[in-house]
Design a protein around this motif. Structure first.
Motif, PDB file in Angstrom:
ATOM      1  N   VAL A 111       1.050  -1.231   0.083  1.00 57.47           N
ATOM      2  CA  VAL A 111       0.097   0.071   0.103  1.00 57.47           C
ATOM      3  C   VAL A 111       1.100   1.284  -0.049  1.00 57.47           C
ATOM      4  O   VAL A 111       1.905   1.187   0.595  1.00 57.47           O
ATOM      5  CB  VAL A 111      -0.901  -0.186   1.290  1.00 57.47           C
ATOM      6  N   PHE A 112       0.410   2.079  -0.670  1.00 51.42           N
ATOM      7  CA  PHE A 112       1.104   3.441  -0.733  1.00 51.42           C
ATOM      8  C   PHE A 112       0.327   4.617  -0.121  1.00 51.42           C
ATOM      9  O   PHE A 112      -0.707   4.878  -0.695  1.00 51.42           O
ATOM     10  CB  PHE A 112       1.744   3.862  -2.040  1.00 51.42           C
ATOM     11  N   PHE A 113       0.792   5.085   0.928  1.00 52.00           N
ATOM     12  CA  PHE A 113      -0.129   6.174   1.663  1.00 52.00           C
ATOM     13  C   PHE A 113       0.697   7.433   1.863  1.00 52.00           C
ATOM     14  O   PHE A 113       1.952   7.577   2.203  1.00 52.00           O
ATOM     15  CB  PHE A 113      -0.264   5.440   3.151  1.00 52.00           C
ATOM     16  N   ALA A 114       0.160   8.519   1.524  1.00 48.96           N
ATOM     17  CA  ALA A 114       0.593   9.788   1.567  1.00 48.96           C
ATOM     18  C   ALA A 114      -0.383  10.691   2.661  1.00 48.96           C
ATOM     19  O   ALA A 114      -1.510  10.269   2.719  1.00 48.96           O
ATOM     20  CB  ALA A 114       0.991  10.191   0.354  1.00 48.96           C
ATOM     21  N   TYR A 115       0.389  11.485   3.421  1.00 47.06           N
ATOM     22  CA  TYR A 115      -0.600  12.398   4.149  1.00 47.06           C
ATOM     23  C   TYR A 115       0.039  13.522   4.363  1.00 47.06           C
ATOM     24  O   TYR A 115       1.179  13.850   4.053  1.00 47.06           O
ATOM     25  CB  TYR A 115      -0.779  11.651   5.582  1.00 47.06           C
ATOM     26  N   GLY A 116      -1.004  14.753   4.740  1.00 43.85           N
ATOM     27  CA  GLY A 116      -0.312  16.055   4.974  1.00 43.85           C
ATOM     28  C   GLY A 116      -1.543  16.712   5.822  1.00 43.85           C
ATOM     29  O   GLY A 116      -2.694  16.335   5.785  1.00 43.85           O
ATOM     30  N   GLY A 117      -1.350  17.978   6.181  1.00 43.35           N
ATOM     31  CA  GLY A 117      -2.206  18.571   7.037  1.00 43.35           C
ATOM     32  C   GLY A 117      -3.287  19.465   6.024  1.00 43.35           C
ATOM     33  O   GLY A 117      -3.054  19.379   4.829  1.00 43.35           O
ATOM     34  N   ASP A 118      -3.741  20.319   6.460  1.00 42.84           N
ATOM     35  CA  ASP A 118      -4.753  21.143   5.742  1.00 42.84           C
ATOM     36  C   ASP A 118      -4.157  22.241   4.775  1.00 42.84           C
ATOM     37  O   ASP A 118      -4.328  22.319   3.493  1.00 42.84           O
ATOM     38  CB  ASP A 118      -6.061  21.789   6.440  1.00 42.84           C
ATOM     39  N   GLY A 119      -3.076  22.754   5.326  1.00 39.05           N
ATOM     40  CA  GLY A 119      -2.219  23.477   4.563  1.00 39.05           C
ATOM     41  C   GLY A 119      -1.544  22.745   3.605  1.00 39.05           C
ATOM     42  O   GLY A 119      -1.270  23.152   2.457  1.00 39.05           O
ATOM     43  N   GLY A 120      -0.734  21.539   3.725  1.00 37.74           N
ATOM     44  CA  GLY A 120       0.082  20.785   2.865  1.00 37.74           C
ATOM     45  C   GLY A 120      -0.688  20.212   1.968  1.00 37.74           C
ATOM     46  O   GLY A 120      -0.523  19.672   0.750  1.00 37.74           O
ATOM     47  N   THR A 121      -1.978  19.977   2.010  1.00 29.89           N
ATOM     48  CA  THR A 121      -2.990  19.280   1.222  1.00 29.89           C
ATOM     49  C   THR A 121      -3.847  20.243   0.299  1.00 29.89           C
ATOM     50  O   THR A 121      -3.886  20.372  -0.829  1.00 29.89           O
ATOM     51  CB  THR A 121      -3.915  18.335   2.126  1.00 29.89           C
ATOM     52  N   MET A 122      -4.504  21.373   1.013  1.00 36.27           N
ATOM     53  CA  MET A 122      -5.541  22.036   0.619  1.00 36.27           C
ATOM     54  C   MET A 122      -5.073  23.287  -0.127  1.00 36.27           C
ATOM     55  O   MET A 122      -5.598  23.813  -0.919  1.00 36.27           O
ATOM     56  CB  MET A 122      -6.625  22.367   1.518  1.00 36.27           C
ATOM     57  N   ASP A 123      -4.065  23.733   0.291  1.00 39.73           N
ATOM     58  CA  ASP A 123      -3.107  24.889  -0.174  1.00 39.73           C
ATOM     59  C   ASP A 123      -2.040  24.665  -0.941  1.00 39.73           C
ATOM     60  O   ASP A 123      -2.241  24.104  -2.241  1.00 39.73           O
ATOM     61  CB  ASP A 123      -2.612  25.957   0.849  1.00 39.73           C
ATOM     62  N   ILE A 124      -0.927  24.529  -0.624  1.00 39.50           N
ATOM     63  CA  ILE A 124       0.416  24.385  -1.574  1.00 39.50           C
ATOM     64  C   ILE A 124       0.590  23.160  -1.861  1.00 39.50           C
ATOM     65  O   ILE A 124       1.419  22.747  -2.793  1.00 39.50           O
ATOM     66  CB  ILE A 124       1.547  24.712  -0.733  1.00 39.50           C
ATOM     67  N   GLY A 125      -0.152  22.003  -1.459  1.00 40.22           N
ATOM     68  CA  GLY A 125      -0.018  20.496  -1.904  1.00 40.22           C
ATOM     69  C   GLY A 125      -0.955  20.082  -3.036  1.00 40.22           C
ATOM     70  O   GLY A 125      -1.207  19.125  -3.578  1.00 40.22           O
ATOM     71  N   LEU A 126      -2.018  21.064  -3.225  1.00 42.19           N
ATOM     72  CA  LEU A 126      -3.176  20.936  -3.874  1.00 42.19           C
ATOM     73  C   LEU A 126      -2.958  20.380  -5.480  1.00 42.19           C
ATOM     74  O   LEU A 126      -3.499  19.524  -6.106  1.00 42.19           O
ATOM     75  CB  LEU A 126      -4.158  21.862  -3.960  1.00 42.19           C
ATOM     76  N   GLN A 127      -2.165  21.085  -6.092  1.00 43.52           N
ATOM     77  CA  GLN A 127      -1.523  20.914  -7.494  1.00 43.52           C
ATOM     78  C   GLN A 127      -1.068  19.375  -7.632  1.00 43.52           C
ATOM     79  O   GLN A 127      -1.376  18.655  -8.455  1.00 43.52           O
ATOM     80  CB  GLN A 127      -0.619  21.903  -7.921  1.00 43.52           C
ATOM     81  N   ALA A 128      -0.001  19.279  -6.842  1.00 45.43           N
ATOM     82  CA  ALA A 128       0.624  17.741  -6.868  1.00 45.43           C
ATOM     83  C   ALA A 128      -0.633  16.837  -6.508  1.00 45.43           C
ATOM     84  O   ALA A 128      -0.672  15.496  -7.013  1.00 45.43           O
ATOM     85  CB  ALA A 128       1.693  17.612  -5.730  1.00 45.43           C
ATOM     86  N   LEU A 129      -1.444  16.878  -5.643  1.00 44.10           N
ATOM     87  CA  LEU A 129      -2.431  15.878  -5.218  1.00 44.10           C
ATOM     88  C   LEU A 129      -3.597  15.726  -6.469  1.00 44.10           C
ATOM     89  O   LEU A 129      -3.906  14.693  -6.708  1.00 44.10           O
ATOM     90  CB  LEU A 129      -3.316  16.181  -4.037  1.00 44.10           C
ATOM     91  N   SER A 130      -3.914  16.853  -7.089  1.00 44.21           N
ATOM     92  CA  SER A 130      -4.629  16.760  -8.229  1.00 44.21           C
ATOM     93  C   SER A 130      -4.104  16.015  -9.367  1.00 44.21           C
ATOM     94  O   SER A 130      -4.777  15.260 -10.046  1.00 44.21           O
ATOM     95  CB  SER A 130      -5.034  18.205  -8.674  1.00 44.21           C
ATOM     96  N   GLY A 131      -2.681  16.269  -9.568  1.00 42.31           N
ATOM     97  CA  GLY A 131      -1.854  15.397 -10.600  1.00 42.31           C
ATOM     98  C   GLY A 131      -2.038  14.043 -10.277  1.00 42.31           C
ATOM     99  O   GLY A 131      -2.163  13.217 -11.423  1.00 42.31           O
ATOM    100  N   ALA A 132      -1.821  13.739  -9.144  1.00 43.49           N
ATOM    101  CA  ALA A 132      -1.479  12.303  -8.878  1.00 43.49           C
ATOM    102  C   ALA A 132      -2.869  11.506  -9.102  1.00 43.49           C
ATOM    103  O   ALA A 132      -3.125  10.371  -9.390  1.00 43.49           O
ATOM    104  CB  ALA A 132      -1.200  12.055  -7.475  1.00 43.49           C
TER     105      ALA A 132
END
Length: 325
Positions: A111-132
């Motif tokens: 299993v491949f699992f990633a996590y982040g907080g709301d800042g790392g997910t909803m703000d500055i990490g959103l582009q990477a998450l959307s692409g993945a």
């Protein structure tokens, strides 16, 4: 039958009498007393198990689990930058896929699992998450949402709720604190047409663990949005974490639901909702709000709940399991 429904057709689920004993995330970390985020992360890891590679965005959970030269992780774990946990986990997943195909390793069920907080997910990490998610990588991503950038001093994020006090959205004569509404990231994840999206809370541990296990079982991207109480940033006593988390659900501020192959399903019935004012009064970050502002928040919560119920195609959710109270 959709991808997720097919994968889950024989799913039995956990119960309080049948929980995994393994602890991929060990005790001895350095979280604040009453931290709801590390509790949520522990439950997720118990559900997923030890055959996992974890990618951690910078944030509270990275800091408290990996003070050099120590670690609380008993499984392979990578700390990456604030913004790219989803990009890194998609690369790890692709590498494993290639090595399995070439016979270099024999590990098809990792299993491949990633996590982040709301800042790392909803703000500055959103582009990477959307692409993945758009590329269809086989991974689980959890947003551990404590509704601000807590690790760096309680600054506002796009996950901070309307009216909340943070160090960068302080209330004053002309300010009520956070002036915008919380971003609905689960809906954004659903818009990517991924197989599985769910909300969860450590106040309902069996529900949380079952959703984490489902997410790990389903091929393709899966997204978990996990309510993560922060006594330090939310300004309440450390022993009130679970009570606050339950109030969030019972006041309909944070509904529990799943979206399986695009179909919404409520997870918990709220037959007699608590007033939103009860939830707000439990936290000093909202103590400046006037009655009119509280009424405004209540109206927004009610409208969002009605929209969710309509999406689920039912007037109410099924009754909750008694063991998850």
């Amino acid at each position: 039958m959709g991808i997720a429904a097919e994968a889950l057709k024989d799913f039995k689920g956990f119960s309080l009498k049948k929980l995994p004993v393994e602890e991929p995330l060990s005790p001895g970390h350095r979280a604040c007393q009453g931290c709801g985020e590390v509790l949520a992360l522990r439950l997720i890891m118990k559900a997923i198990g030890s055959n996992v590679v974890v990618c951690s965005a910078t944030g509270c959970m990275e800091i408290i689990t990996s003070p050099y030269p120590q670690t609380a992780w008993r499984v392979p774990w990578l700390h990456v930058a604030f913004e790219n946990a989803a990009a890194v986990v998609s690369g790890v997943e692709a590498a494993y896929k290639a090595m399995n195909r070439k016979g270099i390793i024999d590990s098809p069920d990792t299993v491949f699992f990633a996590y982040g907080g709301d800042g790392g997910t909803m703000d500055i990490g959103l582009q990477a998450l959307s692409g993945a998610m758009e590329r269809g990588h086989n991974f689980v991503y959890a947003c551990l949402d404590n509704e601000a950038y807590m690790n760096t001093g309680i600054q506002r994020s796009s996950g901070t709720p309307y009216g909340a006090m943070t160090t960068t959205s302080p209330p004053g004569k002309k300010s009520i604190g956070q002036s915008t509404q919380k971003k609905n990231l689960p809906a954004i994840a659903v818009a990517h047409a991924i197989p599985y999206v769910a909300t969860a809370s450590p106040a309902f541990p069996v529900d949380l663990m079952n959703k984490a296990k489902k997410a790990a079982m389903i091929p393709g991207p899966a997204y978990l949005h996990v309510y993560s109480v922060c006594p330090t940033g939310w300004r309440h006593a450390a022993d009130q974490t679970i009570q606050v988390a339950k109030l969030a659900v019972d006041s309909k501020v944070f509904p529990l639901y799943e979206v399986i192959d695009g179909e919404y399903k409520l997870s918990r019935k709220v037959a007699k909702p608590k007033p939103v004012a009860d939830y707000l009064k439990a936290q000093r970050r909202f103590r400046h709000l006037t009655e009119s502002e509280v009424a405004k928040i209540q109206a927004k919560v009610d409208a969002d709940w009605d929209t969710l119920v309509k999406r689920c195609g039912a007037e109410e959710a099924p009754a909750p399991a008694k063991e998850d109270e």
